[in-house]
Motif scaffolding. Structure first.
Motif, PDB file in Angstrom:
ATOM      1  N   ALA A 151      -2.617   0.799  -9.764  1.00 54.74           N
ATOM      2  CA  ALA A 151      -3.081   0.178  -8.520  1.00 54.74           C
ATOM      3  C   ALA A 151      -4.073  -0.947  -8.813  1.00 54.74           C
ATOM      4  O   ALA A 151      -4.833  -0.874  -9.778  1.00 54.74           O
ATOM      5  CB  ALA A 151      -3.746   1.228  -7.636  1.00 54.74           C
ATOM      6  N   ASP A 152      -4.072  -1.983  -7.970  1.00 54.53           N
ATOM      7  CA  ASP A 152      -5.060  -3.061  -8.093  1.00 54.53           C
ATOM      8  C   ASP A 152      -6.323  -2.712  -7.316  1.00 54.53           C
ATOM      9  O   ASP A 152      -7.427  -3.020  -7.759  1.00 54.53           O
ATOM     10  CB  ASP A 152      -4.459  -4.376  -7.595  1.00 54.53           C
ATOM     11  N   ILE A 153      -6.133  -2.113  -6.138  1.00 58.92           N
ATOM     12  CA  ILE A 153      -7.263  -1.513  -5.445  1.00 58.92           C
ATOM     13  C   ILE A 153      -6.791  -0.186  -4.836  1.00 58.92           C
ATOM     14  O   ILE A 153      -5.590   0.113  -4.833  1.00 58.92           O
ATOM     15  CB  ILE A 153      -7.916  -2.415  -4.354  1.00 58.92           C
ATOM     16  N   VAL A 154      -7.725   0.603  -4.332  1.00 61.34           N
ATOM     17  CA  VAL A 154      -7.410   1.962  -3.869  1.00 61.34           C
ATOM     18  C   VAL A 154      -7.958   2.140  -2.458  1.00 61.34           C
ATOM     19  O   VAL A 154      -9.051   1.656  -2.151  1.00 61.34           O
ATOM     20  CB  VAL A 154      -8.025   3.003  -4.836  1.00 61.34           C
ATOM     21  N   ALA A 155      -7.185   2.828  -1.616  1.00 65.24           N
ATOM     22  CA  ALA A 155      -7.588   2.960  -0.215  1.00 65.24           C
ATOM     23  C   ALA A 155      -7.584   4.425   0.216  1.00 65.24           C
ATOM     24  O   ALA A 155      -6.886   5.256  -0.369  1.00 65.24           O
ATOM     25  CB  ALA A 155      -6.633   2.163   0.680  1.00 65.24           C
ATOM     26  N   ALA A 156      -8.359   4.714   1.250  1.00 65.88           N
ATOM     27  CA  ALA A 156      -8.353   6.050   1.844  1.00 65.88           C
ATOM     28  C   ALA A 156      -8.652   5.923   3.325  1.00 65.88           C
ATOM     29  O   ALA A 156      -9.257   4.936   3.772  1.00 65.88           O
ATOM     30  CB  ALA A 156      -9.384   6.951   1.159  1.00 65.88           C
ATOM     31  N   ALA A 157      -8.223   6.938   4.070  1.00 66.29           N
ATOM     32  CA  ALA A 157      -8.447   6.931   5.524  1.00 66.29           C
ATOM     33  C   ALA A 157      -9.055   8.257   5.968  1.00 66.29           C
ATOM     34  O   ALA A 157     -10.204   8.320   6.409  1.00 66.29           O
ATOM     35  CB  ALA A 157      -7.121   6.665   6.254  1.00 66.29           C
ATOM     36  N   GLY A 158      -8.291   9.340   5.828  1.00 69.01           N
ATOM     37  CA  GLY A 158      -8.699  10.639   6.369  1.00 69.01           C
ATOM     38  C   GLY A 158     -10.096  11.063   5.932  1.00 69.01           C
ATOM     39  O   GLY A 158     -10.913  11.481   6.754  1.00 69.01           O
ATOM     40  N   ILE A 210       7.144  10.718  -1.224  1.00 64.84           N
ATOM     41  CA  ILE A 210       6.933  10.435  -2.650  1.00 64.84           C
ATOM     42  C   ILE A 210       5.450  10.657  -2.942  1.00 64.84           C
ATOM     43  O   ILE A 210       4.591   9.984  -2.349  1.00 64.84           O
ATOM     44  CB  ILE A 210       7.313   8.972  -2.984  1.00 64.84           C
ATOM     45  N   PRO A 211       5.132  11.595  -3.853  1.00 60.76           N
ATOM     46  CA  PRO A 211       3.712  11.814  -4.166  1.00 60.76           C
ATOM     47  C   PRO A 211       3.065  10.519  -4.672  1.00 60.76           C
ATOM     48  O   PRO A 211       3.710   9.712  -5.354  1.00 60.76           O
ATOM     49  CB  PRO A 211       3.756  12.881  -5.258  1.00 60.76           C
ATOM     50  N   THR A 212       1.809  10.329  -4.341  1.00 56.82           N
ATOM     51  CA  THR A 212       1.099   9.089  -4.672  1.00 56.82           C
ATOM     52  C   THR A 212       1.205   8.732  -6.158  1.00 56.82           C
ATOM     53  O   THR A 212       1.480   7.582  -6.516  1.00 56.82           O
ATOM     54  CB  THR A 212      -0.385   9.242  -4.256  1.00 56.82           C
ATOM     55  N   ASP A 218       0.874  -1.181   0.000  1.00 64.89           N
ATOM     56  CA  ASP A 218       0.000   0.000   0.000  1.00 64.89           C
ATOM     57  C   ASP A 218       0.908   1.228   0.000  1.00 64.89           C
ATOM     58  O   ASP A 218       1.561   1.530   1.009  1.00 64.89           O
ATOM     59  CB  ASP A 218      -0.888  -0.037   1.257  1.00 64.89           C
ATOM     60  N   VAL A 219       0.938   1.966  -1.118  1.00 63.97           N
ATOM     61  CA  VAL A 219       1.952   3.028  -1.257  1.00 63.97           C
ATOM     62  C   VAL A 219       1.744   4.181  -0.269  1.00 63.97           C
ATOM     63  O   VAL A 219       2.704   4.808   0.153  1.00 63.97           O
ATOM     64  CB  VAL A 219       2.030   3.614  -2.687  1.00 63.97           C
ATOM     65  N   ALA A 220       0.496   4.488   0.102  1.00 65.68           N
ATOM     66  CA  ALA A 220       0.211   5.608   1.031  1.00 65.68           C
ATOM     67  C   ALA A 220       1.171   6.774   0.791  1.00 65.68           C
ATOM     68  O   ALA A 220       1.961   7.147   1.660  1.00 65.68           O
ATOM     69  CB  ALA A 220       0.251   5.131   2.479  1.00 65.68           C
ATOM     70  N   GLY A 256      -3.285   1.683  -4.089  1.00 69.10           N
ATOM     71  CA  GLY A 256      -3.026   3.109  -4.302  1.00 69.10           C
ATOM     72  C   GLY A 256      -3.681   3.895  -3.180  1.00 69.10           C
ATOM     73  O   GLY A 256      -4.883   3.768  -2.951  1.00 69.10           O
ATOM     74  N   SER A 257      -2.916   4.720  -2.493  1.00 71.76           N
ATOM     75  CA  SER A 257      -3.523   5.552  -1.449  1.00 71.76           C
ATOM     76  C   SER A 257      -2.620   6.724  -1.128  1.00 71.76           C
ATOM     77  O   SER A 257      -1.460   6.771  -1.536  1.00 71.76           O
ATOM     78  CB  SER A 257      -3.802   4.738  -0.180  1.00 71.76           C
ATOM     79  N   GLY A 258      -3.185   7.657  -0.363  1.00 73.30           N
ATOM     80  CA  GLY A 258      -2.473   8.886  -0.004  1.00 73.30           C
ATOM     81  C   GLY A 258      -3.117  10.043  -0.733  1.00 73.30           C
ATOM     82  O   GLY A 258      -2.764  10.337  -1.879  1.00 73.30           O
TER      83      GLY A 258
END
Ligand SMILES: Cc1cc2nc3c(=O)[nH]c(=O)nc-3n(C[C@H](O)[C@H](O)[C@H](O)COP(=O)(O)O)c2cc1C
Length: 344
Positions: free
Chosen positions: A282-289, A244-246, A211-213, A264-266
């Motif tokens: 990315a194979d899937i994409v994530a987010a948190a904030g 490193i920018p996403t 997960d690159v974040a 892919g995230s960040g």
């Protein structure tokens, strides 16, 4: 409440603040998917389904690890697990360190996230402490996750007054961990990105999930800086938007490292950013904030309907991006036309 739980709760408050975001342009805005005036597919027939960690997902999306181990964190995780399960998306818990150190099991989350990939979480800094390997195996035992994420956060630790400064030996411990469990190990950053060199070395010891974040969203240097001492603030001032920018992280990894699953995230802000990350490799994409801000209001009240609404909007936005690029499924989106403006 333990110091660890208090710190995790503080993190939620600080991450919801506008100051918590990177102060650089979001690199995903450099991606321009090419408009197809002749889509040759039906807007209502777009298929966003995919598979991750052996399980089907309704869309290539994950709620990234944030919390756990305090009453507030556990209440949040319970809702996140339920919502992710309803939407058929992947879900990660935050560091399990606090819950494990208090013998406060999170095993009930597995029952709530029955049908989806559930991802455990521990810091690399804990892995190299005495008993680190046992702790990681306990994390797996407790949650029964589909993968255990180990977060690499050297920048965040360096800004924290109580942060871990010893990072030698992480590779060796990760290699031991990979050999000690059949549960897949995932490596994630927390907002400063993963480099080709780091991912290649980790792939070579058998790790397949990354997960690159990257830089562009929640910024832990800025968050921790607000709670550190003056001397550390002075030292770290030039490093507030380090990383490193996403967009860059995904591009570099897609071209350089084969045979891995990339998350892919960040700084992912909406469904168009999800489509951009998929197109970038990315194979899937994530987010948190973005998700915690939707779930928890400034006064601490929880609004699962609000997060559910945001996820519905994102899924529709992914479909719009796919339709307008003439992509009837995720594979087609990855092969769609697009361009990247130079990253400065
Ligand atoms: C409140 C909060 C707590 C977090 N706690 C953790 C954690 O315990 N472990 C971890 O690996 N990442 C943690 N993260 C980092 C996220 O998983 C994610 O990698 C990062 O925030 C980048 O995504 P974003 O820009 O969408 O927020 C946390 C993020 C937030 C917002």
């Amino acid at each position: 409440m333990s110091d660890l739980s208090t710190r995790k709760d503080e993190h939620i408050d600080l991450a919801k603040d506008a100051e918590a975001l990177a102060q650089v342009p979001n690199s995903l805005d450099h991606v321009r998917l090419t408009h197809q005036a002749l889509p040759e597919c039906d807007a209502d027939d777009i298929d966003t389904r995919t598979r991750f960690l052996g399980k089907p997902l309704a869309a290539p999306l994950m709620i990234s690890g944030m919390t756990g181990g305090s009453a507030r964190g556990d209440a949040i995780n319970k809702l996140l697990a339920e919502i992710a399960n309803t939407h058929k998306l992947a879900f990660g818990v935050g560091s399990q360190r606090a819950s494990l150190s208090q013998n406060n099991s999170q095993s009930q989350l597995r029952a709530l996230a029955q049908d989806i990939p559930l991802i455990g979480n521990l810091g690399a800094a804990q892995l190299i402490e005495e008993g680190g390997l046992t702790l990681a195996l306990k994390a797996i035992d407790d949650l029964a996750p589909d993968a255990l994420a180990i977060h690499l956060n050297p920048l965040q630790e360096l800004v924290q007054p109580e942060g871990d400064r010893a990072w030698r030996g992480v590779m060796d411990m990760l290699a031991k961990l990979v050999k000690s469990t059949s549960t897949p190990i995932m490596i994630k950053e927390v907002g400063a990105g993963l480099s080709v060199k780091a991912v290649t070395r980790l792939r070579d010891i058998g790790i397949r999930y990354f997960d690159v974040a990257g830089l562009g969203g929640t910024n832990w240097a800025r968050i921790e800086n607000s709670r550190t001492d003056q001397r550390r603030q002075d030292i770290m001032a030039p490093f507030m938007d380090w990383g490193i920018p996403t967009c860059q992280a995904l591009l570099d990894l897609r071209d350089a490292v084969n045979d891995i699953q990339l998350i892919g995230s960040g700084g992912v802000r909406h469904g168009l950013d999800v489509a951009r990350c998929l197109w970038l490799g990315a194979d899937i994409v994530a987010a948190a904030g973005v998700f915690i801000k939707a779930l928890e209001a400034a006064d601490g009240s929880l609004h699962p309907d609000q997060l559910s609404h945001v996820l519905d909007i994102w899924k529709d936005q992914i479909r719009v991006a796919m339709f307008l690029t003439g992509s009837s499924n995720i594979k087609a989106l990855k092969e769609a036309d697009g361009a990247i403006a130079p990253l400065s």
